[in-house]
Design a protein around this motif. Structure first.
Motif, PDB file in Angstrom:
ATOM      1  N   GLY A  18      11.764  -5.162  10.775  1.00 28.34           N
ATOM      2  CA  GLY A  18      12.291  -6.221  11.626  1.00 28.34           C
ATOM      3  C   GLY A  18      11.263  -6.569  12.684  1.00 28.34           C
ATOM      4  N   ILE A  19      11.337  -7.747  13.203  1.00 28.06           N
ATOM      5  CA  ILE A  19      10.302  -8.265  14.090  1.00 28.06           C
ATOM      6  C   ILE A  19      10.152  -7.461  15.384  1.00 28.06           C
ATOM      7  N   ALA A  20      11.224  -6.874  15.880  1.00 31.97           N
ATOM      8  CA  ALA A  20      11.161  -6.207  17.178  1.00 31.97           C
ATOM      9  C   ALA A  20      10.711  -4.759  17.086  1.00 31.97           C
ATOM     10  N   GLU A  21      10.524  -4.266  15.895  1.00 34.68           N
ATOM     11  CA  GLU A  21      10.220  -2.848  15.748  1.00 34.68           C
ATOM     12  C   GLU A  21       8.746  -2.584  15.506  1.00 34.68           C
ATOM     13  N   LYS A  22       8.349  -1.389  15.849  1.00 40.37           N
ATOM     14  CA  LYS A  22       6.994  -0.907  15.635  1.00 40.37           C
ATOM     15  C   LYS A  22       7.109   0.409  14.888  1.00 40.37           C
ATOM     16  N   LEU A  23       6.227   0.631  13.952  1.00 41.18           N
ATOM     17  CA  LEU A  23       6.240   1.862  13.180  1.00 41.18           C
ATOM     18  C   LEU A  23       6.015   3.052  14.107  1.00 41.18           C
ATOM     19  N   PRO A  24       6.897   4.051  14.076  1.00 42.41           N
ATOM     20  CA  PRO A  24       6.696   5.237  14.927  1.00 42.41           C
ATOM     21  C   PRO A  24       5.352   5.891  14.637  1.00 42.41           C
ATOM     22  N   LYS A  25       4.773   6.514  15.672  1.00 43.55           N
ATOM     23  CA  LYS A  25       3.420   7.072  15.545  1.00 43.55           C
ATOM     24  C   LYS A  25       3.300   8.079  14.414  1.00 43.55           C
ATOM     25  N   ALA A  26       4.272   8.950  14.248  1.00 41.73           N
ATOM     26  CA  ALA A  26       4.188   9.954  13.189  1.00 41.73           C
ATOM     27  C   ALA A  26       4.125   9.271  11.827  1.00 41.73           C
ATOM     28  N   GLN A  27       4.919   8.222  11.633  1.00 42.95           N
ATOM     29  CA  GLN A  27       4.892   7.507  10.360  1.00 42.95           C
ATOM     30  C   GLN A  27       3.583   6.749  10.183  1.00 42.95           C
ATOM     31  N   ARG A  28       3.009   6.239  11.280  1.00 40.31           N
ATOM     32  CA  ARG A  28       1.727   5.527  11.179  1.00 40.31           C
ATOM     33  C   ARG A  28       0.630   6.466  10.711  1.00 40.31           C
ATOM     34  N   LYS A  29       0.640   7.706  11.204  1.00 36.99           N
ATOM     35  CA  LYS A  29      -0.385   8.665  10.792  1.00 36.99           C
ATOM     36  C   LYS A  29      -0.267   8.976   9.300  1.00 36.99           C
ATOM     37  N   VAL A  30       0.951   9.176   8.839  1.00 42.46           N
ATOM     38  CA  VAL A  30       1.168   9.438   7.415  1.00 42.46           C
ATOM     39  C   VAL A  30       0.732   8.233   6.600  1.00 42.46           C
ATOM     40  N   GLN A  31       1.114   7.031   7.057  1.00 44.38           N
ATOM     41  CA  GLN A  31       0.753   5.816   6.334  1.00 44.38           C
ATOM     42  C   GLN A  31      -0.761   5.623   6.320  1.00 44.38           C
ATOM     43  N   ALA A  32      -1.434   5.898   7.421  1.00 43.09           N
ATOM     44  CA  ALA A  32      -2.891   5.754   7.480  1.00 43.09           C
ATOM     45  C   ALA A  32      -3.558   6.703   6.488  1.00 43.09           C
ATOM     46  N   ARG A  33      -3.049   7.915   6.380  1.00 41.07           N
ATOM     47  CA  ARG A  33      -3.605   8.867   5.407  1.00 41.07           C
ATOM     48  C   ARG A  33      -3.388   8.367   3.980  1.00 41.07           C
ATOM     49  N   ARG A  34      -2.216   7.808   3.709  1.00 40.59           N
ATOM     50  CA  ARG A  34      -1.937   7.276   2.370  1.00 40.59           C
ATOM     51  C   ARG A  34      -2.859   6.109   2.042  1.00 40.59           C
ATOM     52  N   ILE A  35      -3.052   5.235   3.007  1.00 36.91           N
ATOM     53  CA  ILE A  35      -3.934   4.085   2.794  1.00 36.91           C
ATOM     54  C   ILE A  35      -5.362   4.559   2.547  1.00 36.91           C
ATOM     55  N   ALA A  36      -5.811   5.522   3.349  1.00 39.96           N
ATOM     56  CA  ALA A  36      -7.172   6.045   3.187  1.00 39.96           C
ATOM     57  C   ALA A  36      -7.336   6.704   1.822  1.00 39.96           C
ATOM     58  N   ALA A  37      -6.315   7.426   1.383  1.00 41.30           N
ATOM     59  CA  ALA A  37      -6.391   8.097   0.082  1.00 41.30           C
ATOM     60  C   ALA A  37      -6.373   7.088  -1.064  1.00 41.30           C
ATOM     61  N   ALA A  38      -5.662   5.989  -0.881  1.00 39.50           N
ATOM     62  CA  ALA A  38      -5.553   4.985  -1.942  1.00 39.50           C
ATOM     63  C   ALA A  38      -6.730   4.017  -1.961  1.00 39.50           C
ATOM     64  N   ALA A  39      -7.487   3.938  -0.894  1.00 40.46           N
ATOM     65  CA  ALA A  39      -8.574   2.966  -0.791  1.00 40.46           C
ATOM     66  C   ALA A  39      -9.564   3.051  -1.943  1.00 40.46           C
ATOM     67  N   PRO A  40     -10.038   4.237  -2.330  1.00 40.97           N
ATOM     68  CA  PRO A  40     -10.979   4.285  -3.462  1.00 40.97           C
ATOM     69  C   PRO A  40     -10.362   3.764  -4.754  1.00 40.97           C
ATOM     70  N   LEU A  41      -9.080   4.011  -4.947  1.00 44.94           N
ATOM     71  CA  LEU A  41      -8.395   3.524  -6.149  1.00 44.94           C
ATOM     72  C   LEU A  41      -8.294   2.005  -6.125  1.00 44.94           C
ATOM     73  N   LEU A  42      -7.993   1.460  -4.960  1.00 44.97           N
ATOM     74  CA  LEU A  42      -7.860   0.018  -4.833  1.00 44.97           C
ATOM     75  C   LEU A  42      -9.209  -0.674  -5.066  1.00 44.97           C
ATOM     76  N   ARG A  43     -10.272  -0.095  -4.525  1.00 47.19           N
ATOM     77  CA  ARG A  43     -11.602  -0.673  -4.709  1.00 47.19           C
ATOM     78  C   ARG A  43     -12.035  -0.625  -6.172  1.00 47.19           C
ATOM     79  N   ALA A  44     -11.610   0.422  -6.857  1.00 49.32           N
ATOM     80  CA  ALA A  44     -11.978   0.585  -8.263  1.00 49.32           C
ATOM     81  C   ALA A  44     -11.086  -0.232  -9.187  1.00 49.32           C
ATOM     82  N   GLY A  45     -10.095  -0.886  -8.590  1.00 50.74           N
ATOM     83  CA  GLY A  45      -9.212  -1.710  -9.393  1.00 50.74           C
ATOM     84  C   GLY A  45      -8.088  -0.923 -10.039  1.00 50.74           C
ATOM     85  N   GLY A  46      -7.865   0.305  -9.572  1.00 49.73           N
ATOM     86  CA  GLY A  46      -6.864   1.142 -10.194  1.00 49.73           C
ATOM     87  C   GLY A  46      -5.653   1.229  -9.391  1.00 49.73           C
TER      88      GLY A  46
END
Length: 124
Positions: A96-124
Motif C-alpha cells: 500500500g502507498i503509505a507503508e514502508k518495508l520493515p528494516k528486517a524484511q528489507r535486509k532479507v530482500q536485499a540478500r535475496r536480490i543479491a543472490a538472484a542477480a547472477p542468475l538474472l544477468r545470465a538470463g536464468g
C-alpha cells in the motif's frame, strides 16, 4: 511532482560540469559524495526542526532544499528518478502507498536480490 523532479534532475545533470564559482551544483559535484550526503542530512534535519517548531512556510522552503540535495546525490550515484519511482510502485503493490518495508524484511530482500542477480544477468 514527478515532472518537477525530472526537470530538476535534468538541470542538475547539466549543471554538474559548470563553473563551481557560478554553480552550487557544480561546486557540490566537485566536493564529492561525502559532502553531498552531509548536505542532504543537514537539510533533512532542518526540515524536521522547522516542522517541530511549527514553522509551516519554513518547512516548505527547507523541503525544497532537501529535494534539491537528494537529486544532486542521485546524480552522483547514477540514480534517475525512474529508479526511485519503480521502487515506490513496487512497495505500493506489496504494502500500500503509505507503508514502508520493515528494516528486517528489507535486509532479507536485499540478500535475496543479491543472490538472484547472477542468475538474472545470465538470463536464468
Amino acid at each position: 511532482m514527478a515532472d518537477s523532479i525530472h526537470r530538476l534532475h535534468a538541470a542538475v545533470l547539466a549543471a554538474r560540469s559548470g563553473d563551481p564559482a557560478m554553480s552550487r551544483t557544480a561546486r557540490l559535484a566537485g566536493e564529492g559524495l561525502p559532502k553531498m550526503a552531509k548536505k542532504l542530512a543537514e537539510e533533512a534535519f532542518e526540515v524536521g526542526l522547522e516542522a517541530v517548531q511549527g514553522e509551516r512556510d519554513r518547512t516548505i522552503l527547507e523541503s525544497a532544499d532537501l529535494l534539491y540535495n537528494l537529486v544532486v546525490l542521485w546524480s552522483e550515484m547514477g540514480i534517475v528518478p525512474a529508479d526511485v519511482w519503480r521502487e515506490m510502485d513496487r512497495r505500493e503493490q506489496l504494502y500500500g502507498i503509505a507503508e514502508k518495508l520493515p528494516k528486517a524484511q528489507r535486509k532479507v530482500q536485499a540478500r535475496r536480490i543479491a543472490a538472484a542477480a547472477p542468475l538474472l544477468r545470465a538470463g536464468g
